[in-house]
Scaffold this motif. Structure first.
Motif, PDB file in Angstrom:
ATOM      1  N   PRO A  20      12.679 -62.827 -33.703  1.00  0.00           N
ATOM      2  CA  PRO A  20      12.045 -63.072 -35.002  1.00  0.00           C
ATOM      3  C   PRO A  20      10.680 -63.719 -34.806  1.00  0.00           C
ATOM      4  CG  PRO A  20      14.328 -63.817 -35.002  1.00  0.00           C
ATOM      5  CD  PRO A  20      13.986 -63.498 -33.583  1.00  0.00           C
ATOM      6  N   SER A  21       9.736 -63.380 -35.645  1.00  0.00           N
ATOM      7  CA  SER A  21       8.389 -63.917 -35.499  1.00  0.00           C
ATOM      8  C   SER A  21       8.318 -65.373 -35.943  1.00  0.00           C
ATOM      9  CB  SER A  21       7.397 -63.099 -36.324  1.00  0.00           C
ATOM     10  OG  SER A  21       6.106 -63.688 -36.250  1.00  0.00           O
ATOM     11  N   PRO A  22       7.649 -66.237 -35.158  1.00  0.00           N
ATOM     12  CA  PRO A  22       7.417 -67.616 -35.597  1.00  0.00           C
ATOM     13  C   PRO A  22       6.683 -67.686 -36.933  1.00  0.00           C
ATOM     14  CG  PRO A  22       6.795 -67.344 -33.294  1.00  0.00           C
ATOM     15  CD  PRO A  22       7.067 -65.974 -33.830  1.00  0.00           C
ATOM     16  N   LEU A  23       5.920 -66.631 -37.257  1.00  0.00           N
ATOM     17  CA  LEU A  23       5.154 -66.621 -38.495  1.00  0.00           C
ATOM     18  C   LEU A  23       6.050 -66.617 -39.727  1.00  0.00           C
ATOM     19  CD1 LEU A  23       2.399 -64.056 -37.451  1.00  0.00           C
ATOM     20  CD2 LEU A  23       2.201 -66.544 -37.535  1.00  0.00           C
ATOM     21  N   ASN A  24       7.340 -66.353 -39.535  1.00  0.00           N
ATOM     22  CA  ASN A  24       8.267 -66.397 -40.662  1.00  0.00           C
ATOM     23  C   ASN A  24       8.529 -67.826 -41.134  1.00  0.00           C
ATOM     24  OD1 ASN A  24       8.552 -63.620 -40.477  1.00  0.00           O
ATOM     25  ND2 ASN A  24      10.443 -63.717 -39.296  1.00  0.00           N
ATOM     26  N   VAL A  25       8.280 -68.807 -40.275  1.00  0.00           N
ATOM     27  CA  VAL A  25       8.695 -70.179 -40.617  1.00  0.00           C
ATOM     28  C   VAL A  25       7.602 -71.225 -40.480  1.00  0.00           C
ATOM     29  CG1 VAL A  25      11.097 -69.698 -39.966  1.00  0.00           C
ATOM     30  CG2 VAL A  25       9.546 -70.701 -38.274  1.00  0.00           C
TER      31      VAL A  25
ATOM     32  N   TYR B   2      16.799 -69.340 -34.723  1.00  0.00           N
ATOM     33  CA  TYR B   2      18.046 -69.928 -35.199  1.00  0.00           C
ATOM     34  C   TYR B   2      18.291 -69.591 -36.671  1.00  0.00           C
ATOM     35  CZ  TYR B   2      22.083 -72.814 -35.736  1.00  0.00           C
ATOM     36  OH  TYR B   2      23.380 -73.205 -35.985  1.00  0.00           O
ATOM     37  N   GLN B   3      17.252 -69.627 -37.471  1.00  0.00           N
ATOM     38  CA  GLN B   3      17.444 -69.320 -38.889  1.00  0.00           C
ATOM     39  C   GLN B   3      17.958 -67.902 -39.096  1.00  0.00           C
ATOM     40  OE1 GLN B   3      14.057 -70.191 -41.377  1.00  0.00           O
ATOM     41  NE2 GLN B   3      14.690 -72.314 -41.599  1.00  0.00           N
ATOM     42  N   GLU B   4      17.563 -66.988 -38.221  1.00  0.00           N
ATOM     43  CA  GLU B   4      17.975 -65.593 -38.405  1.00  0.00           C
ATOM     44  C   GLU B   4      19.268 -65.259 -37.669  1.00  0.00           C
ATOM     45  OE1 GLU B   4      16.077 -61.174 -37.583  1.00  0.00           O
ATOM     46  OE2 GLU B   4      14.819 -62.754 -38.431  1.00  0.00           O
ATOM     47  N   LEU B   5      19.487 -65.884 -36.493  1.00  0.00           N
ATOM     48  CA  LEU B   5      20.589 -65.448 -35.642  1.00  0.00           C
ATOM     49  C   LEU B   5      21.588 -66.559 -35.302  1.00  0.00           C
ATOM     50  CD1 LEU B   5      18.430 -63.248 -33.256  1.00  0.00           C
ATOM     51  CD2 LEU B   5      19.975 -62.437 -35.031  1.00  0.00           C
TER      52      LEU B   5
END
Length: 317
Positions: free
Chosen positions: A181-186, A29-32
């Motif tokens: 997007p990777s969960p590791l981003n958040v 959601y944060q990215e798209l």
């Protein structure tokens, strides 16, 4: 104000790990998503401590319930989402009922292998919506839907309307998993004590050609055709995980010939495989993808941690 969203996860007592599933929903959601700055997505991870749920609920009632009611008054319906597996279904179904009693207007969303037979839960439990199949795009489209009437246009949902079960169009599977997007981003890779998690569950692929009754993949929710992330994506993520101090990884798709994949990674990167334990073999940084930001919440609002692998938006219990 921002629309409050809480995403809850609880591991089994034998495998406490970082919240990759709910992290994937937030990262997507944060990215798209259409309005990432207008929502506040908080990850609540009970690790393997279901006994801490009452303590969390008491604190939520004190700190967050007033915010939920304020959002409702402002026309922003709050959402609480649950990642439901066999090992946490009883605890989470109880918690859903308690939250709904405290705040009847909150939307309770459930996803995961255990709730794919939507009729079993929508008519007898405090569940408003069930996400069918892969959840990232469906949950994002649901959050971006402007009204309840718009739910009909969101593929991959089940809900009750006028006493009848509504199942929207089937959501096509992701064919290129690298688009996720990777969960590791958040997420945070630190537990409630500020130490790296001992282990992490990681997907190298999705899908399974089998439908074993005893296995969570047996629901067929993800599909029978196997699709894989690229080696570059996996290498990048694994390097990051090892750098964070996590020594054990579990491939969630264990039917994949993982040894071949590990051989490729060992040849080109700095990971050594000993049984199921990964350790750093050198100090060469990964170059396949850009390095991750030191602040995993740089794209969103809320508190941030100065630690590279920590994020105060993830509350571990």
């Amino acid at each position: 104000m921002q629309r409050p969203i809480w995403l809850l996860s609880l591991d089994s007592d034998t495998f406490p790990a970082a919240p990759m599933t709910t992290g994937g929903l937030k990262a997507y959601y944060q990215e798209l998503g259409k309005n990432p700055a207008q929502v506040d997505i908080q990850l609540v991870h009970f690790v393997n401590h279901p006994e801490k749920i009452p303590q969390w609920l008491e604190q939520w009632q004190k700190d967050e319930l007033p915010r939920a009611r304020e959002a409702i008054a402002a026309g922003l319906q709050p959402v609480m989402g649950f990642s439901v597996y066999t090992w946490n279904a009883a605890e989470f179904l109880d918690l859903m009922r308690e939250v709904k009693a405290l705040c009847p207007d909150i939307l309770i969303v459930a996803g995961g292998p255990h709730v794919q037979k939507a009729r079993d839960y929508l008519f007898s439990e405090a569940v408003d919506i069930i996400v069918l199949g892969e959840g990232e795009a469906t949950f994002t489209d649901f959050l971006d839907a402007g009204s309840r009437e718009a739910w009909h246009d969101v593929a991959g949902l089940a809900f009750v309307e006028n006493g009848e079960l509504v199942t929207t169009a089937e959501r096509p599977r992701f064919r290129n998993l690298n688009e996720l997007p990777s969960p590791l981003n958040v997420i945070s890779l630190l537990d409630s004590e500020g130490e790296p998690y001992d282990c992490i569950a990681y997907e190298t692929s999705r899908g399974c050609p089998y439908k074993c009754a005893f296995c969570e993949w047996g629901t067929g929710a993800i599909g029978t055709k196997m699709l894989s992330f690229s080696v570059e994506r996996i290498r990048h993520d694994w390097n990051y995980i090892v750098d964070a101090g996590i020594k054990n990884m579990r491939d969630q798709t264990a039917h994949r010939p993982a040894q071949h994949l590990c051989d490729l990674l060992v040849e080109e990167a700095r990971l050594a495989l000993t049984g199921n334990r990964l350790a750093a073999a050198s100090e060469q940084p990964a170059a396949a993808l850009p390095p991750r930001a030191a602040n995993p919440d740089a794209a969103g609002a809320g508190a941030v941690s100065s630690h590279q692998y920590g994020c105060q938006q993830v509350r571990a219990y």
